[in-house]
Design a protein around this motif. Sequence first.
Motif, PDB file in Angstrom:
ATOM      1  N   LEU A   1      79.562-107.539 -54.732  1.00 47.99           N
ATOM      2  CA  LEU A   1      79.211-108.584 -53.777  1.00 47.99           C
ATOM      3  C   LEU A   1      79.777-109.955 -54.126  1.00 47.99           C
ATOM      4  O   LEU A   1      79.782-110.844 -53.276  1.00 47.99           O
ATOM      5  CB  LEU A   1      77.680-108.706 -53.670  1.00 47.99           C
ATOM      6  N   ASP A   2      80.229-110.150 -55.337  1.00 44.57           N
ATOM      7  CA  ASP A   2      80.665-111.473 -55.782  1.00 44.57           C
ATOM      8  C   ASP A   2      81.806-111.326 -56.775  1.00 44.57           C
ATOM      9  O   ASP A   2      81.602-110.839 -57.889  1.00 44.57           O
ATOM     10  CB  ASP A   2      79.484-112.217 -56.421  1.00 44.57           C
ATOM     11  N   GLN A   3      82.994-111.732 -56.360  1.00 46.31           N
ATOM     12  CA  GLN A   3      84.165-111.618 -57.244  1.00 46.31           C
ATOM     13  C   GLN A   3      84.738-112.977 -57.638  1.00 46.31           C
ATOM     14  O   GLN A   3      85.946-113.142 -57.790  1.00 46.31           O
ATOM     15  CB  GLN A   3      85.241-110.762 -56.574  1.00 46.31           C
ATOM     16  N   HIS A   4      83.843-113.969 -57.837  1.00 44.09           N
ATOM     17  CA  HIS A   4      84.316-115.278 -58.256  1.00 44.09           C
ATOM     18  C   HIS A   4      85.108-115.216 -59.566  1.00 44.09           C
ATOM     19  O   HIS A   4      86.012-116.023 -59.790  1.00 44.09           O
ATOM     20  CB  HIS A   4      83.137-116.245 -58.423  1.00 44.09           C
ATOM     21  N   GLY A   5      84.769-114.280 -60.421  1.00 47.29           N
ATOM     22  CA  GLY A   5      85.458-114.168 -61.699  1.00 47.29           C
ATOM     23  C   GLY A   5      86.925-113.818 -61.572  1.00 47.29           C
ATOM     24  O   GLY A   5      87.711-114.039 -62.504  1.00 47.29           O
ATOM     25  N   LEU A   6      87.315-113.295 -60.424  1.00 45.90           N
ATOM     26  CA  LEU A   6      88.699-112.860 -60.230  1.00 45.90           C
ATOM     27  C   LEU A   6      89.633-114.025 -59.917  1.00 45.90           C
ATOM     28  O   LEU A   6      90.851-113.911 -60.076  1.00 45.90           O
ATOM     29  CB  LEU A   6      88.756-111.822 -59.101  1.00 45.90           C
ATOM     30  N   ALA A   7      89.085-115.151 -59.484  1.00 45.39           N
ATOM     31  CA  ALA A   7      89.931-116.266 -59.076  1.00 45.39           C
ATOM     32  C   ALA A   7      90.759-116.815 -60.235  1.00 45.39           C
ATOM     33  O   ALA A   7      91.949-117.087 -60.086  1.00 45.39           O
ATOM     34  CB  ALA A   7      89.069-117.366 -58.471  1.00 45.39           C
ATOM     35  N   GLU A   8      90.138-116.992 -61.394  1.00 46.49           N
ATOM     36  CA  GLU A   8      90.847-117.544 -62.548  1.00 46.49           C
ATOM     37  C   GLU A   8      90.476-116.868 -63.852  1.00 46.49           C
ATOM     38  O   GLU A   8      91.339-116.526 -64.662  1.00 46.49           O
ATOM     39  CB  GLU A   8      90.561-119.043 -62.668  1.00 46.49           C
TER      40      GLU A   8
ATOM     41  N   GLU B   1      89.373-100.958 -46.493  1.00 47.09           N
ATOM     42  CA  GLU B   1      89.680-100.829 -45.062  1.00 47.09           C
ATOM     43  C   GLU B   1      88.634-101.526 -44.205  1.00 47.09           C
ATOM     44  O   GLU B   1      88.951-102.119 -43.167  1.00 47.09           O
ATOM     45  CB  GLU B   1      89.764 -99.352 -44.680  1.00 47.09           C
ATOM     46  N   HIS B   2      87.395-101.476 -44.630  1.00 55.26           N
ATOM     47  CA  HIS B   2      86.302-102.083 -43.873  1.00 55.26           C
ATOM     48  C   HIS B   2      86.097-103.565 -44.225  1.00 55.26           C
ATOM     49  O   HIS B   2      85.150-104.193 -43.732  1.00 55.26           O
ATOM     50  CB  HIS B   2      85.000-101.328 -44.121  1.00 55.26           C
ATOM     51  N   GLY B   3      86.956-104.097 -45.096  1.00 54.09           N
ATOM     52  CA  GLY B   3      86.828-105.498 -45.472  1.00 54.09           C
ATOM     53  C   GLY B   3      85.678-105.775 -46.415  1.00 54.09           C
ATOM     54  O   GLY B   3      85.296-106.940 -46.605  1.00 54.09           O
ATOM     55  N   LEU B   4      85.119-104.734 -47.022  1.00 50.67           N
ATOM     56  CA  LEU B   4      84.022-104.916 -47.973  1.00 50.67           C
ATOM     57  C   LEU B   4      84.528-105.267 -49.364  1.00 50.67           C
ATOM     58  O   LEU B   4      83.768-105.756 -50.214  1.00 50.67           O
ATOM     59  CB  LEU B   4      83.151-103.657 -48.011  1.00 50.67           C
ATOM     60  N   LEU B   5      85.800-105.013 -49.593  1.00 46.93           N
ATOM     61  CA  LEU B   5      86.510-105.506 -50.770  1.00 46.93           C
ATOM     62  C   LEU B   5      87.849-106.053 -50.289  1.00 46.93           C
ATOM     63  O   LEU B   5      88.461-105.474 -49.372  1.00 46.93           O
ATOM     64  CB  LEU B   5      86.754-104.395 -51.799  1.00 46.93           C
ATOM     65  N   ALA B   6      88.300-107.139 -50.891  1.00 45.89           N
ATOM     66  CA  ALA B   6      89.613-107.680 -50.535  1.00 45.89           C
ATOM     67  C   ALA B   6      90.715-106.725 -50.967  1.00 45.89           C
ATOM     68  O   ALA B   6      90.562-105.940 -51.912  1.00 45.89           O
ATOM     69  CB  ALA B   6      89.813-109.047 -51.193  1.00 45.89           C
ATOM     70  N   ALA B   7      91.826-106.794 -50.272  1.00 42.02           N
ATOM     71  CA  ALA B   7      92.926-105.856 -50.513  1.00 42.02           C
ATOM     72  C   ALA B   7      93.462-105.938 -51.922  1.00 42.02           C
ATOM     73  O   ALA B   7      93.948-104.937 -52.480  1.00 42.02           O
ATOM     74  CB  ALA B   7      94.038-106.091 -49.493  1.00 42.02           C
ATOM     75  N   ASP B   8      93.397-107.138 -52.549  1.00 38.43           N
ATOM     76  CA  ASP B   8      94.001-107.308 -53.866  1.00 38.43           C
ATOM     77  C   ASP B   8      93.018-107.135 -55.016  1.00 38.43           C
ATOM     78  O   ASP B   8      93.377-107.358 -56.176  1.00 38.43           O
ATOM     79  CB  ASP B   8      94.655-108.683 -53.961  1.00 38.43           C
ATOM     80  N   VAL B   9      91.781-106.747 -54.722  1.00 35.69           N
ATOM     81  CA  VAL B   9      90.801-106.538 -55.789  1.00 35.69           C
ATOM     82  C   VAL B   9      91.150-105.264 -56.554  1.00 35.69           C
ATOM     83  O   VAL B   9      91.307-104.204 -55.945  1.00 35.69           O
ATOM     84  CB  VAL B   9      89.374-106.443 -55.226  1.00 35.69           C
ATOM     85  N   PRO B  10      91.296-105.328 -57.886  1.00 32.54           N
ATOM     86  CA  PRO B  10      91.622-104.110 -58.641  1.00 32.54           C
ATOM     87  C   PRO B  10      90.456-103.122 -58.632  1.00 32.54           C
ATOM     88  O   PRO B  10      89.302-103.526 -58.684  1.00 32.54           O
ATOM     89  CB  PRO B  10      91.901-104.635 -60.055  1.00 32.54           C
ATOM     90  N   ILE B  11      90.786-101.861 -58.574  1.00 28.12           N
ATOM     91  CA  ILE B  11      89.756-100.825 -58.510  1.00 28.12           C
ATOM     92  C   ILE B  11      89.950 -99.842 -59.661  1.00 28.12           C
ATOM     93  O   ILE B  11      91.059 -99.667 -60.158  1.00 28.12           O
ATOM     94  CB  ILE B  11      89.772-100.079 -57.163  1.00 28.12           C
ATOM     95  N   PRO B  12      88.883 -99.185 -60.084  1.00 25.02           N
ATOM     96  CA  PRO B  12      89.007 -98.221 -61.177  1.00 25.02           C
ATOM     97  C   PRO B  12      89.887 -97.047 -60.785  1.00 25.02           C
ATOM     98  O   PRO B  12      89.921 -96.628 -59.613  1.00 25.02           O
ATOM     99  CB  PRO B  12      87.568 -97.759 -61.424  1.00 25.02           C
ATOM    100  N   LEU B  13      90.589 -96.513 -61.755  1.00 25.68           N
ATOM    101  CA  LEU B  13      91.383 -95.317 -61.531  1.00 25.68           C
ATOM    102  C   LEU B  13      90.454 -94.110 -61.481  1.00 25.68           C
ATOM    103  O   LEU B  13      89.497 -94.008 -62.245  1.00 25.68           O
ATOM    104  CB  LEU B  13      92.421 -95.127 -62.635  1.00 25.68           C
TER     105      LEU B  13
END
Length: 332
Positions: free
Chosen positions: A203-210, A317-329
């Motif tokens: 729900l919160d990916q502020h840590g990904l910005a920097e 696809e549903h916009g619940l995660l941004a396209a560039d957010v890394p995901i687990p393999l």
Amino acid sequence: MSLAQNRLGHSPVQVTSLAFGAAGIGNLFTPVTDAEAEQAITAAWDRGIRYFDTAPHYGLGLSERRLGTVLRGLPRDEYVLSTKVGRILEPAPTAGGDDLANGFAVPATHRRRWDFNAEGVRRSIEESLNRLGLDRIDIAYLHDPDNHAEQALDQAYPELERLRTEGVLGAIGVGMNQAELPARFVRDTDIDVVLLAGRYSLLDQHGLAELLPLAEQRGVGVVIGGVFNSGLLADPRPGATFDYTAAPAELVSRALDLEGVCEKYDVPLRAAALCFPFGHPAVASVLVGTRSAAQVDDAAAMLRHRIPGALWAELKEHGLLAADVPIPLEAG
């Protein structure tokens, strides 16, 4: 059960991918008995958890005392222990009352005093060792220096660095509920680890910005706490909490949408929330606050749960995660 071990930055300290957060056994919000606390810690050990995190703040030292009681009976070289500095516990001038105003269901026998000077750091470490009944701490975090940034950078951090050089500590870091100031510590100091609570979740990916990219670049380990955002991602419903207050309706709706996608793949939302941070290469461990053996068992089961790559793709696809957010393999 065996858990992956990951090194924290350039330090010699390795932590298990799942960590035991000991705020709960410090009577966070509601009481926990000594027996329940012991059972939770023992269950963590039995599930392969070898990283335990506590702080003087948690229950006015109760968490440290309870954790130390159990850890003293376990092989010292087989686990990693972290505690925190920045709050000194002093006897309360008057007896009576409780500590619920600070979130802990314990008698208000002491009061907290902010202290990020060098002397305060040494005193805090010594007093934590006394409460724990142990001879060393592996990781010391600067705890919530939000309003004390300059003192923490100019006085507390150098003292922790001296303690690390002396071999008193294996690693040093900063633990906060925000991502901006920890990024400054990563840029301007030689810390080994950041404990980031609530700012890298579904729900919160502020840590990904920097912060997370910077930590990866600088070789600093990241431990993620608050993956359930204090409850909303564990049990999404009206009235659930986000950051320890009632969640706004739009966040409840988003959490329910996340849960709906997860259900299509027979994946509990808790599993997706717990596994999500490992998509970023800087993340070494996820810390889950647990207060019972059942909660420990659940966290261990959620970490093992298979999550298909298609689930992450559909969230994007549903916009619940941004396209560039890394995901687990996907394993296997």
